[in-house]
Design an enzyme around this catalytic site. Structure first.
Site, PDB file in Angstrom:
ATOM      1  NE  ARG A   1      10.772  10.885  -1.214  1.00 35.87           N
ATOM      2  CZ  ARG A   1       9.833  11.809  -1.426  1.00 35.87           C
ATOM      3  NH1 ARG A   1       9.987  12.705  -2.382  1.00 35.87           N
ATOM      4  NH2 ARG A   1       8.754  11.855  -0.691  1.00 35.87           N
ATOM      5  CB  VAL A   2      13.710  12.249   4.847  1.00 43.63           C
ATOM      6  CG1 VAL A   2      14.653  13.406   4.674  1.00 43.63           C
ATOM      7  CG2 VAL A   2      12.290  12.643   4.575  1.00 43.63           C
ATOM      8  CG  ASP A   3      10.465   8.326   2.243  1.00 41.51           C
ATOM      9  OD1 ASP A   3      11.474   8.609   1.590  1.00 41.51           O
ATOM     10  OD2 ASP A   3       9.304   8.578   1.883  1.00 41.51           O
ATOM     11  CG  ASP A   4      14.632   5.856   0.431  1.00 39.72           C
ATOM     12  OD1 ASP A   4      14.632   6.301  -0.709  1.00 39.72           O
ATOM     13  OD2 ASP A   4      13.821   4.998   0.853  1.00 39.72           O
TER      14      ASP A   4
END
Ligand code: WTA
Length: 870
Positions: A738-741
């Site tokens: 995930r790009v939030d990761d």
């Protein structure tokens, strides 16, 4: 093959030993071979001074055949040069071995066979080809055939999809347009419609249509209980009868087309039965995974205001009963406070877990499934629905606390799940298919229930918990029991304890043995927490002759981890045996080989879903579980996408361990940069999809604005997946998490998944979870939680070694700032790591940990905090 008493433990991969003449000696997985005569290559693995015999080890990357697509690769991968001399540069690796080897092996630190070259191998260049036999029989058997079909699906989507859709039953054909969409927020409201005006029913297509085609007596569902020996099956006709009874009941209590029904059931046949019953009458099911807390369930009840809640009084997980009805009661009470009342609660009586009379009851609202359902007729007319009518709601977590009600509609979802199932698993009517997912998640919707049944497949539903947590002591305990039965002498116990001493506290081990011997000399029943042991999966595969096995990387890794511990023990036992102590001891080795003691011959296709599968887990899955014979479909998709988006077609092209490969028919993945500009060729960026596909979700229930903001506004003109992706020079897609990761360290973008994969490639690391923490200088620092292979002790050296592994694989900038030992990771019951909690622990915000009740094992958090400063 025993020469000179030299032992080589092969580990994780398939290797080839090569003698001086370049002749290859195959070394099967997990075997112990002894030094063979040879010599001449640059770095001998073992050398025996007395006989000058040596053996060379060649890592031959997973026993694979290689594709020779260009000269460069050809040159790199040939291990013989033009003069027929062996090229050792990139293949020969050192292997550590036993300290006290019989003569000649020299000093080797301890029993540790390094995962050869894992850290060094360039995954991009690793191609694993399906066998010719597999490709020949496959639904799509070559890259050319795929390209032809793919091209048509992009150039003429209407023609491509309507041809497939015509294979289903439509009471009335769809209107003029096969697809009507607005995919660009700048042009107004986002709209996706497929087969609009077409009248159909998904339940009819799953059951009635297949029965009419002659599949009435074919098994639709096998059910395997948590308790070995508890099982059952339903044919397509029997399944239809049961679905109709539930459908009639629902109609009777006033559930109508378009009404919501909340389903909070464990993995029993009644779960897919209820889903299909809802679909039959046009009701909208919303399955809530029966591991969610009362609070989460209440939130979902309040949001969709169901006409009924369907549950079960209790369920056993392992040996523990979980009182589901109590959770439902609490949730219904909570939602009543928000003004949403539930009038009917249908409760399936599960006497194995809880007695009827011990179940808490609300008269007038609660009703026993077994008391009413059998009384209803086993035929029920179908409610015909428009292709664009809702089929189900499934809540999924977003970045805010409020869950998102992902809405899927009937027609497009039906066509898409059926087609993806057929091609990505190379489905054949004779297959027995097992997906380990729970119906509470999208995988259980699309690939336990709808996709397979639409194809007339036989599906195995397994009730039990498959995420194991094993301790070395558990393994030792098992050995010990065996030992007890054998009645070993003190001397034998002493020797085994000594061997195991390097793994665990030998004193403790000896103490357990003598205590056990005193307590129950005749004890023969063995019970371990991984119920009944880590071989259960493969026992089930053999029992039902499962041919397609679809699971999550987390399961693969946890089984692999059990295997690691076993391998240490196996090797030790074998060594003891070699030392001619007692032949019987070798039996342990056999006894505890969790995977290989089962045949698994029926398997032909494996599947992986849910997160990127790291290459070493991929290889273990491929080599050990699939005996280097079964292609792996690493399927990338999401709750929102309804079905597979990027996935291998197993017979069509070569796979690369860890890559989801290429797009499915009709899917146009694009990689964009921060500004939303498409990037071509080899690149990394945000994964978006251009144009709609039939299985796409149509809205977020009751919040179309959030639908647009979350998925269509970040990069106008595209659906934004929220995932990062790298495309390599050959066009293969590598999901980076995930790009939030994503962590930004000194301006470098680093996917947590990349660091995790590097860590896990270390032979002593079983699992890793990486989060970003604030860092004074770098902006963000990398904080890694690491779970070691059972029995490996924590040490400063190992910490350094792990950091070095990441430095080597990704680069110095990606080296973790902190390695936090983690006896276990906080996971939901579906196996997802809850990074939110890890972030809080990493930043020492311990008072902000939030709700930990949905964790499979909430104690893990306490342990992690205890290990904070170690
Ligand atoms: C991740 C599960 C890499 C991804 C079907 C996605 C994967 C999220 C893969 C969706 C895969 C799923 N390789 N990552 N094969 N499959 N993911 O909605 O980050 O529970 O965005 O759907 O899981 O999770 P969801």
């Amino acid at each position: 093959m025993i020469y000179n008493n030299h032992i080589l433990l092969t580990y994780n991969n398939i290797y080839r030993a090569v003698d001086k003449c370049g002749r290859m000696i195959p070394v099967p997985y997990n075997s112990i071979v002894c030094a063979a005569a040879g010599g001449g290559a640059r770095e001998p693995l073992f050398r025996n001074p007395s006989s000058s015999a040596s053996v060379y080890l060649l890592q031959f990357n997973c026993n694979r055949r290689r594709i020779n697509t260009n000269n460069r690769r050809n040159n790199n991968n040939n291990f013989m040069d033009s003069n027929n001399n062996m090229r050792t540069e990139s293949y020969l690796r050192h292997v550590d071995s036993r300290k006290l080897m019989p003569n000649g092996a020299g000093h080797i630190p301890h029993l540790k066979a390094v995962i050869l070259g894992e850290a060094l191998a360039s995954e991009e260049d690793d191609l694993v080809l399906p066998s010719k036999e597999f490709s020949d029989q496959a639904n799509v058997h070559s890259p050319e055939q795929y390209m032809e079909m793919y091209k048509r699906s992009i150039e003429d989507p209407d023609g491509f999809w309507s041809e497939i859709a015509s294979q289903f039953y439509w009471k009335q054909k769809w209107g003029e347009k096969v697809c009507d969409e607005n995919f660009d927020v700048r042009d107004g409201k986002i709209k996706i419609e497929w087969f609009k005006g077409g009248i159909t029913n998904v339940c009819y297509n799953c059951l009635d249509r297949n029965i009419e085609a002659g599949l009435g007596d074919k098994v639709a569902l096998y059910w395997e209980g948590n308790e070995p020996g508890l099982d059952g099956s339903l044919t397509y006709s029997q399944l239809l009868n049961q679905v109709c009874q539930v459908a009639n009941y629902l109609k009777d209590i006033g559930v109508k087309k378009g009404d919501a029904v909340i389903v909070y059931l464990p993995m029993i046949n009644e779960l897919p039965i209820t889903m299909l019953a809802c679909a039959r009458i046009g009701a909208v099911h919303s399955v809530v995974f029966a591991g969610f807390s009362a609070e989460s369930l209440a939130q979902r009840i309040t949001d969709c205001k169901p006409k009924a809640v369907i549950t079960c009084n209790a369920v056993r997980r392992g040996t523990k009963p979980i009182l589901l009805k109590d959770i439902v009661d609490a949730a219904i009470n909570d939602s009543a406070k928000d003004g949403v009342s539930v009038d009917v609660c249908l409760v399936y009586d599960n006497p194995v877990a809880l007695k009827r009379e011990d179940t808490k009851w609300t008269q007038g609202r609660d009703i026993w499934w077994q008391d009413v359902i059998p009384k209803y007729p086993s035929t029920c007319p179908v409610e015909w629905v428009d292709a664009e009518d809702p089929l189900f709601l499934l809540y999924t977590s977003g970045s805010t606390g409020k869950p998102k009600g992902v809405l899927h509609t009937a027609g497009g979802y039906m066509v898409y799940t059926a087609t993806t199932f057929k091609y990505a698993f190379d489905y054949k009517p004779s297959d027995i298919y097992w997906c380990t997912a729970d119906c509470g998640w999208i995988t259980g919707h699309s690939y336990v229930t709808y996709g397979p049944l639409l194809n007339g497949a036989t599906v195995l539903v397994y009730e039990g918990v498959i995420y194991f947590k094993t301790e070395i002591y558990c393994n030792l305990f098992i050995c010990m029991m065996e030992l007890e039965k054998m009645n070993p002498t003190d001397f034998e116990i002493e020797l085994i304890s000594l061997s195991i001493g390097s793994l665990v506290d030998a004193k403790k081990f000896k103490a357990i043995i003598s205590r056990r011997q005193k307590l129950s000399p005749g004890l023969s029943v063995i019970k371990a927490p991984n119920y009944p042991d880590a071989g259960r999966c493969w026992d089930i595969v053999d029992k039902y002759k499962v041919s397609i096995f679809y699971t999550a990387p987390t399961l693969v890794r946890s089984l692999m981890r059990d295997g690691e511990a076993v391998r240490y023990l196996y090797a030790l036992m074998f060594t003891v045996y070699l030392c001619a102590i007692d032949l019987r001891i070798n039996a342990f080795g056999f006894w505890i080989r969790y995977v290989t003691r089962y045949s698994r011959k029926s398997l032909r296709v494996l599947g992986s879903v849910g997160e990127p599968i790291n290459p070493s887990a991929w290889r273990w899955f491929y080599n050990v579980v699939g005996d280097s014979r079964c292609p792996i479909s690493d399927t990338w998709w999401q709750t929102e996408t309804g079905g597979f988006m990027i996935t291998p077609l197993p017979g069509a092209w070569a796979q690369k361990p860890g890559s989801a490969t290429f797009p499915f028919f009709g899917i146009q993945p694009v990689i964009v940069d921060e500004k939303g500009v498409e990037i071509d060729g080899e690149c990394s960026g945000y994964l978006c999809i251009k144009k709609s596909w039939p299985g796409a979700f149509r809205t977020l229930y009751g919040d179309h604005e959030r639908y647009e903001t979350t998925y269509f506004k970040p990069f106008a003109g595209y659906y934004f997946s929220g995932d990062g992706c790298r495309r390599d020079k050959d066009g293969y897609h590598w999901l980076t998490g995930r790009v939030d990761d994503v962590i930004n360290v000194s301006g470098h973008r680093i996917g947590t998944a990349e660091v995790e994969s590097a860590l896990v490639s270390h032979p002593q690391c079983a699992e890793a979870a990486v989060v970003g923490v604030e860092h004074e200088v770098k902006g963000q620092g990398i904080y890694a939680f690491v779970t070691l292979v059972d029995s490996v002790p924590y040490s400063e050296d190992l910490r350094k070694d792990l950091i070095l592994t990441v430095r080597k694989q990704i680069g110095a900038f990606a080296a973790p700032d902190k390695i936090h030992w983690a006896p276990g990771l906080p996971k939901t019951r579906s196996g997802k790591i809850m990074r939110r909690i890890l972030r809080k622990i990493a930043s020492r915000q311990l008072d902000e940990l939030g709700d930990t009740s949905t964790l499979a094992d909430p104690n893990v958090v306490k342990q992690l905090i205890e290990f904070s400063d170690s």
